[in-house]
Design a protein around this motif. Structure first.
Motif, short mmCIF file in Angstrom:
data_model
loop_
_atom_site.label_atom_id
_atom_site.label_comp_id
_atom_site.label_asym_id
_atom_site.label_seq_id
_atom_site.Cartn_x
_atom_site.Cartn_y
_atom_site.Cartn_z
N ASP A 129 12.46 3.64 8.44
CA ASP A 129 13.28 3.56 7.23
C ASP A 129 12.63 4.33 6.08
N LEU A 130 11.33 4.11 5.89
CA LEU A 130 10.63 4.81 4.81
C LEU A 130 10.59 6.32 5.05
N ALA A 131 10.43 6.72 6.30
CA ALA A 131 10.40 8.15 6.62
C ALA A 131 11.69 8.83 6.19
N LYS A 132 12.81 8.18 6.42
CA LYS A 132 14.10 8.77 6.05
C LYS A 132 14.25 8.84 4.54
N LYS A 133 13.77 7.83 3.84
CA LYS A 133 13.93 7.77 2.39
C LYS A 133 13.00 8.73 1.66
N TRP A 134 11.81 8.96 2.21
CA TRP A 134 10.83 9.80 1.50
C TRP A 134 10.70 11.21 2.07
N ALA A 135 11.53 11.56 3.02
CA ALA A 135 11.49 12.92 3.56
C ALA A 135 11.76 13.94 2.45
N GLU A 136 12.61 13.59 1.50
CA GLU A 136 12.94 14.51 0.41
C GLU A 136 11.73 14.84 -0.47
N GLY A 142 8.96 9.59 11.02
CA GLY A 142 9.73 8.44 11.50
C GLY A 142 9.50 8.10 12.96
N GLN A 143 8.40 8.56 13.53
CA GLN A 143 8.15 8.35 14.95
C GLN A 143 7.13 7.23 15.20
N ILE A 144 7.34 6.50 16.28
CA ILE A 144 6.41 5.46 16.72
C ILE A 144 5.78 5.97 18.02
N ILE A 145 4.52 6.29 17.96
CA ILE A 145 3.85 6.94 19.11
C ILE A 145 2.92 5.94 19.79
N ALA A 146 3.25 5.59 21.02
CA ALA A 146 2.44 4.65 21.78
C ALA A 146 1.19 5.34 22.32
N ASP A 189 8.75 15.36 0.85
CA ASP A 189 7.80 15.99 1.77
C ASP A 189 6.67 15.03 2.15
N ILE A 190 7.04 13.77 2.33
CA ILE A 190 6.10 12.75 2.78
C ILE A 190 6.45 12.38 4.22
N ASN A 191 5.51 12.60 5.12
CA ASN A 191 5.70 12.23 6.53
C ASN A 191 5.23 10.80 6.74
N VAL A 192 6.05 10.00 7.37
CA VAL A 192 5.70 8.60 7.65
C VAL A 192 5.86 8.37 9.15
N ASN A 193 4.76 8.07 9.81
CA ASN A 193 4.79 7.83 11.24
C ASN A 193 3.94 6.61 11.57
N ALA A 194 4.06 6.12 12.78
CA ALA A 194 3.28 4.97 13.21
C ALA A 194 2.63 5.23 14.56
N ILE A 195 1.45 4.69 14.72
CA ILE A 195 0.76 4.68 16.01
C ILE A 195 0.86 3.27 16.56
N ALA A 196 1.26 3.15 17.82
CA ALA A 196 1.37 1.84 18.46
C ALA A 196 0.31 1.75 19.56
N MET A 225 0.83 -1.21 0.00
CA MET A 225 0.00 0.00 0.00
C MET A 225 0.86 1.25 0.00
N SER A 226 1.92 1.25 0.81
CA SER A 226 2.80 2.43 0.87
C SER A 226 3.48 2.65 -0.47
N ARG A 227 3.93 1.58 -1.10
CA ARG A 227 4.61 1.71 -2.38
C ARG A 227 3.70 2.31 -3.45
N GLU A 228 2.49 1.76 -3.57
CA GLU A 228 1.59 2.21 -4.64
C GLU A 228 1.03 3.61 -4.37
N VAL A 229 0.60 3.87 -3.13
CA VAL A 229 0.11 5.21 -2.80
C VAL A 229 1.26 6.21 -2.84
N GLY A 230 2.44 5.76 -2.41
CA GLY A 230 3.61 6.64 -2.39
C GLY A 230 3.96 7.18 -3.76
N LYS A 231 3.73 6.42 -4.80
CA LYS A 231 4.01 6.91 -6.16
C LYS A 231 3.19 8.16 -6.46
N ASN A 232 1.93 8.14 -6.04
CA ASN A 232 1.07 9.30 -6.24
C ASN A 232 1.50 10.47 -5.36
#
Length: 256
Positions: free
Chosen positions: A177-184, A245-249, A186-193, A126-133
């Protein structure tokens, strides 16, 4: 000014597993703040019911799609359909999940693979395909649903689901990992735990160990339907534009 930070008007969000449980709660709060919402899961009927409810309550464009996120062709087809129907995708919530409760020594390989196929491979596809857009548009918000189970080990008395906990740890690292690669881009990637919430997935565990789980929690309770909405809205909105790139509990302190 404060309201505008959380305004999602004109945005389109896709929520996997959005027909019920935590995904449904997240889809509803996005709609409440103005986003159009695409909901997909393997159970189309649940998605249709939720989409109708959201559209009637909030007046935003909402559509339902059937999708098995572990299947590459399903994912490609659904992402193409959502882009065709809504124009673009601004927010992705990877919420679809699977679990399997069993002792490690008795867990079938097929069960392990099923959990990883949905929780890890599905999040990747899902991230790969949506990320292209999102890359094409020059911005985006990806929110992965991890778990406190992927942050700390539990005793078998509380949770015997090593495939689930291992898969969620993988989701957490994928997020960083994805957050670091796609920061350029302007895509924010975070997780909720999330910690323990009352959902269909946790019903069996809570029936067996609910009192112990509540007593071990610093806040002495489980998560409720409103507990996840605020952080999901925050991560989807401009309020979190410098967070990635944050994991928020969201767990009442159980991971401390």
């Amino acid at each position: 000014m404060t309201t505008s930070l959380f305004d999602l008007k004109g945005k389109t969000a896709i929520v996997t597993g959005g027909g019920s449980g935590l995904g449904r709660d997240i889809a509803k709060v996005f709609a409440e703040y103005g986003a159009n919402v695409a909901i997909c899961s393997r159970k189309l009927e649940n998605c249709q019911d939720t989409a109708t409810e959201i559209e009637n309550e909030y007046g935003v464009k909402t559509m339902a799609y059937e999708c098995d996120v572990s299947q590459e062709e399903h994912v490609k087809r659904i992402v193409e359909s959502v882009i065709a129907d809504f124009g673009q995708i601004d927010i992705l919530v990877n919420n679809s999940g699977a679990t399997w409760g069993e002792k490690v020594e008795d867990m079938p390989l097929a069960a392990w693979n099923k959990v990883f196929d949905v929780n890890v491979t599905g999040t990747f596809l899902m991230s790969r395909e949506v990320g292209k857009n999102m890359i094409s548009n020059g911005s985006g918000k990806i929110i992965n649903i991890g778990s406190v189970a992927g942050m700390k080990a539990e005793s078998g008395e509380v949770l015997n689901a090593i495939g689930y906990s291992s898969s969620k740890a993988a989701v957490h690292h994928f997020t960083r990992d994805l957050a670091k690669k796609w920061a350029e881009h302007d895509i924010n990637v975070n997780a909720i735990a999330p910690g323990f919430f009352e959902t269909k997935m946790t019903r069996g565990v809570l029936e067996k160990s609910g009192d112990k789980i509540r007593n071990n929690n610093p806040m002495k309770r489980l998560g409720d339907p409103d507990s996840l909405k605020g952080i999901a809205l925050f991560l989807a909105s401009n309020a979190s534009s410098f967070i990635t790139g944050q994991i928020i509990a969201v767990d009442g302190g159980s991971s401390l």
